[in-house]
Design a protein around this motif. Structure first.
Motif, mmCIF file in Angstrom:
data_model
loop_
_atom_site.group_PDB
_atom_site.id
_atom_site.type_symbol
_atom_site.label_atom_id
_atom_site.label_comp_id
_atom_site.label_asym_id
_atom_site.label_seq_id
_atom_site.Cartn_x
_atom_site.Cartn_y
_atom_site.Cartn_z
ATOM 1 N N GLU A 1 0.812 -1.213 0.000
ATOM 2 C CA GLU A 1 0.000 0.000 0.000
ATOM 3 C C GLU A 1 0.848 1.267 0.000
ATOM 4 O OE1 GLU A 1 -2.657 -0.180 3.297
ATOM 5 O OE2 GLU A 1 -3.977 -1.671 2.360
ATOM 6 N N THR A 2 2.007 1.210 0.672
ATOM 7 C CA THR A 2 2.824 2.415 0.846
ATOM 8 C C THR A 2 3.580 2.791 -0.413
ATOM 9 O OG1 THR A 2 3.097 1.842 3.174
ATOM 10 C CG2 THR A 2 4.553 3.539 2.305
ATOM 11 N N PHE A 3 4.271 1.802 -1.048
ATOM 12 C CA PHE A 3 5.058 2.196 -2.223
ATOM 13 C C PHE A 3 5.095 1.195 -3.374
ATOM 14 C CE2 PHE A 3 8.149 0.239 0.699
ATOM 15 C CZ PHE A 3 8.798 -0.664 -0.120
ATOM 16 N N ILE A 4 4.869 -0.087 -3.153
ATOM 17 C CA ILE A 4 4.967 -1.034 -4.275
ATOM 18 C C ILE A 4 3.840 -0.795 -5.282
ATOM 19 C CG2 ILE A 4 4.913 -3.460 -4.976
ATOM 20 C CD1 ILE A 4 6.253 -4.197 -2.369
ATOM 21 N N ASN A 5 2.591 -0.766 -4.815
ATOM 22 C CA ASN A 5 1.468 -0.509 -5.724
ATOM 23 C C ASN A 5 1.548 0.874 -6.378
ATOM 24 O OD1 ASN A 5 0.332 -3.024 -5.324
ATOM 25 N ND2 ASN A 5 -1.047 -2.331 -3.696
ATOM 26 N N PRO A 6 1.854 1.954 -5.620
ATOM 27 C CA PRO A 6 1.980 3.269 -6.268
ATOM 28 C C PRO A 6 3.058 3.322 -7.340
ATOM 29 C CG PRO A 6 1.714 3.554 -3.904
ATOM 30 C CD PRO A 6 1.892 2.082 -4.145
ATOM 31 N N VAL A 7 4.190 2.638 -7.125
ATOM 32 C CA VAL A 7 5.261 2.633 -8.129
ATOM 33 C C VAL A 7 4.804 1.875 -9.375
ATOM 34 C CG1 VAL A 7 7.562 1.732 -8.676
ATOM 35 C CG2 VAL A 7 7.182 2.967 -6.536
ATOM 36 N N LEU A 8 4.096 0.754 -9.183
ATOM 37 C CA LEU A 8 3.607 -0.024 -10.321
ATOM 38 C C LEU A 8 2.597 0.763 -11.154
ATOM 39 C CD1 LEU A 8 3.104 -3.584 -8.780
ATOM 40 C CD2 LEU A 8 4.804 -2.910 -10.466
ATOM 41 N N SER A 9 1.776 1.572 -10.502
ATOM 42 C CA SER A 9 0.723 2.299 -11.221
ATOM 43 C C SER A 9 1.192 3.651 -11.750
ATOM 44 C CB SER A 9 -0.484 2.502 -10.296
ATOM 45 O OG SER A 9 -0.119 3.254 -9.150
ATOM 46 N N ALA A 10 2.396 4.101 -11.379
ATOM 47 C CA ALA A 10 2.883 5.415 -11.821
ATOM 48 C C ALA A 10 3.118 5.418 -13.327
ATOM 49 C CB ALA A 10 4.168 5.776 -11.082
ATOM 50 N N GLN A 11 2.605 6.447 -13.992
ATOM 51 C CA GLN A 11 2.779 6.583 -15.439
ATOM 52 C C GLN A 11 3.438 7.900 -15.833
ATOM 53 O OE1 GLN A 11 -1.371 5.983 -16.655
ATOM 54 N NE2 GLN A 11 -0.826 3.927 -17.375
ATOM 55 N N THR A 12 3.512 8.833 -14.916
ATOM 56 C CA THR A 12 4.140 10.125 -15.199
ATOM 57 C C THR A 12 5.245 10.391 -14.173
ATOM 58 O OG1 THR A 12 2.704 11.446 -13.754
ATOM 59 C CG2 THR A 12 1.895 10.965 -15.986
ATOM 60 N N PRO A 13 6.196 11.276 -14.483
ATOM 61 C CA PRO A 13 7.237 11.619 -13.506
ATOM 62 C C PRO A 13 6.660 12.122 -12.186
ATOM 63 C CG PRO A 13 7.854 12.438 -15.665
ATOM 64 C CD PRO A 13 6.452 11.927 -15.793
ATOM 65 N N GLN A 14 5.608 12.905 -12.252
ATOM 66 C CA GLN A 14 5.004 13.443 -11.026
ATOM 67 C C GLN A 14 4.398 12.329 -10.177
ATOM 68 O OE1 GLN A 14 1.683 16.259 -11.497
ATOM 69 N NE2 GLN A 14 2.831 17.669 -10.209
ATOM 70 N N GLN A 15 3.765 11.359 -10.818
ATOM 71 C CA GLN A 15 3.178 10.239 -10.081
ATOM 72 C C GLN A 15 4.258 9.376 -9.443
ATOM 73 O OE1 GLN A 15 0.727 8.192 -12.947
ATOM 74 N NE2 GLN A 15 -0.939 9.694 -12.835
ATOM 75 N N LEU A 16 5.367 9.152 -10.151
ATOM 76 C CA LEU A 16 6.440 8.345 -9.586
ATOM 77 C C LEU A 16 7.109 9.070 -8.418
ATOM 78 C CD1 LEU A 16 8.103 5.802 -9.623
ATOM 79 C CD2 LEU A 16 9.566 6.804 -11.363
ATOM 80 N N ALA A 17 7.295 10.383 -8.547
ATOM 81 C CA ALA A 17 7.873 11.160 -7.449
ATOM 82 C C ALA A 17 6.994 11.067 -6.212
ATOM 83 C CB ALA A 17 8.055 12.613 -7.878
ATOM 84 N N SER A 18 5.680 11.144 -6.409
ATOM 85 C CA SER A 18 4.743 11.020 -5.298
ATOM 86 C C SER A 18 4.796 9.624 -4.691
ATOM 87 C CB SER A 18 3.330 11.334 -5.777
ATOM 88 O OG SER A 18 2.396 11.169 -4.734
ATOM 89 N N ALA A 19 4.941 8.597 -5.551
ATOM 90 C CA ALA A 19 5.008 7.216 -5.064
ATOM 91 C C ALA A 19 6.261 6.976 -4.232
ATOM 92 C CB ALA A 19 4.974 6.246 -6.249
ATOM 93 N N LEU A 20 7.377 7.601 -4.622
ATOM 94 C CA LEU A 20 8.631 7.387 -3.904
ATOM 95 C C LEU A 20 8.620 8.026 -2.518
ATOM 96 C CD1 LEU A 20 11.319 7.807 -6.713
ATOM 97 C CD2 LEU A 20 10.323 5.718 -5.778
ATOM 98 N N LYS A 21 7.711 8.970 -2.294
ATOM 99 C CA LYS A 21 7.587 9.533 -0.950
ATOM 100 C C LYS A 21 7.190 8.455 0.057
ATOM 101 C CE LYS A 21 6.270 14.227 -2.398
ATOM 102 N NZ LYS A 21 5.195 15.249 -2.370
ATOM 103 N N GLY A 22 6.458 7.438 -0.423
ATOM 104 C CA GLY A 22 6.084 6.342 0.458
ATOM 105 C C GLY A 22 7.269 5.549 0.956
ATOM 106 N N VAL A 23 8.343 5.530 0.169
ATOM 107 C CA VAL A 23 9.559 4.824 0.586
ATOM 108 C C VAL A 23 10.098 5.419 1.872
ATOM 109 C CG1 VAL A 23 11.946 4.293 -0.035
ATOM 110 C CG2 VAL A 23 10.149 4.155 -1.760
ATOM 111 N N PHE A 24 10.066 6.752 1.989
ATOM 112 C CA PHE A 24 10.630 7.406 3.166
ATOM 113 C C PHE A 24 9.821 7.104 4.418
ATOM 114 C CE2 PHE A 24 11.795 10.352 -0.400
ATOM 115 C CZ PHE A 24 13.104 9.911 -0.489
ATOM 116 N N LYS A 25 8.524 6.840 4.262
ATOM 117 C CA LYS A 25 7.723 6.458 5.417
ATOM 118 C C LYS A 25 8.198 5.125 5.983
ATOM 119 C CE LYS A 25 3.575 8.765 3.633
ATOM 120 N NZ LYS A 25 2.181 8.594 3.177
ATOM 121 N N VAL A 26 8.538 4.194 5.106
ATOM 122 C CA VAL A 26 9.025 2.889 5.546
ATOM 123 C C VAL A 26 10.416 3.027 6.159
ATOM 124 C CG1 VAL A 26 9.672 0.569 4.794
ATOM 125 C CG2 VAL A 26 7.648 1.674 3.843
ATOM 126 N N LEU A 27 11.272 3.835 5.535
ATOM 127 C CA LEU A 27 12.627 4.013 6.057
ATOM 128 C C LEU A 27 12.592 4.624 7.451
ATOM 129 C CD1 LEU A 27 14.639 5.350 2.973
ATOM 130 C CD2 LEU A 27 14.154 3.019 3.659
#
Length: 268
Positions: free
Chosen positions: A122-148
């Protein structure tokens, strides 16, 4: 040799010059306990954070809509030090032996670790898979920092890496004129990897204490009693100059010969 006690070393006593910045971390682990001032840039691509993101990108690139994730890619992600240890799931996937594993099978294997795995998806794997634009991927990678933040007690270097990543990758993406343009997954990840390769983490220490560690450019016009210059090898010091050009190799060779002949004629 370096003295064993570096507590009271004057700042103009010892300098260590690193032409190759990626050897900074091994050097810092080698140095004895005491004050060390680092004044140089360290490439973001050599950090554990980017290594983790590249593993995540490989997982997404290997994903198949019908067959699921590549098992080896998913195992690599689970074994990174940034995630909570998941021994049961790692053992089940290792014994599974299939080339691909579906999301449902991963949850079946996870057992008591199911809640944490669901959090990762829910935090970053699904958002990264569904990202289609640079802005969406940047938003998805923010979830990585929550886990870190939940798992990793960050070292000073990792904190600097995260801050630099947010400042020089996440925020600038929103201002790109193509931030909302849809891109293929491979091209999207390559864009971010190219940014990783070009960004450096600036270290600005206190030059009045301890051993001075710096890059070649930072050492200009400075004087020390003892200087250690590491990596004095061919191809590193001095590094070869690469000519970036759109001409193909045969044309490069042809024009190089023409310029060489013109230079000889001018001398004569």
């Amino acid at each position: 040799r370096l003295p064993e006690n570096i507590e009271n070393i004057p700042p103009d006593k010892i300098a260590i010059v690193l032409p190759l910045a990626n050897n900074l971390l091994p050097l810092l682990h080698y140095l004895p306990e005491g004050p060390v001032n680092v004044t140089m840039g360290y490439s973001l691509k050599f950090t554990g954070l980017v290594s983790f993101l590249n593993t995540l990108f490989d997982l997404a690139l290997g994903f198949h809509p019908q067959r699921g994730f590549r098992t080896l890619n998913f195992l690599e992600l689970l074994k990174t030090p940034y995630l909570k240890p998941l021994p049961q799931l790692i053992k089940e996937l290792t014994d599974y032996g299939g080339t691909f594993v579906k999301k449902e099978k991963i949850f079946e294997f996870s057992g008591n670790e199911r809640e944490y795995i669901n959090h990762l998806f829910e935090t970053f794997i699904n958002p990264v898979l569904s990202a289609q634009t640079p802005q969406q991927l940047a938003s998805a990678l923010k979830g990585v920092f929550k886990v870190l933040k939940l798992r990793h007690s960050s070292s000073p270097l990792e904190k600097e890496a995260i801050a630099t990543f947010i400042e020089k990758v996440i925020y600038p993406i929103n201002s790109f004129f193509f931030a909302d343009e849809k891109m293929e997954r491979q091209a999207l990840f390559n864009l971010f990897k190219e940014m990783f390769n070009r960004i450096t983490i600036p270290f600005e220490g206190d030059p009045l204490t301890g051993i001075q560690v710096m890059g070649l450019l930072e050492s200009r016009l400075l004087s020390f009693e003892t200087v250690f210059v590491l990596d004095v090898n061919e191809g590193i010091l001095l590094a070869p100059t690469l000519l970036e050009t759109y001409l193909k190799c045969p044309l490069q060779f042809f024009y190089a010969k023409v310029l060489e002949i013109e230079g000889i004629e001018k001398k004569n």
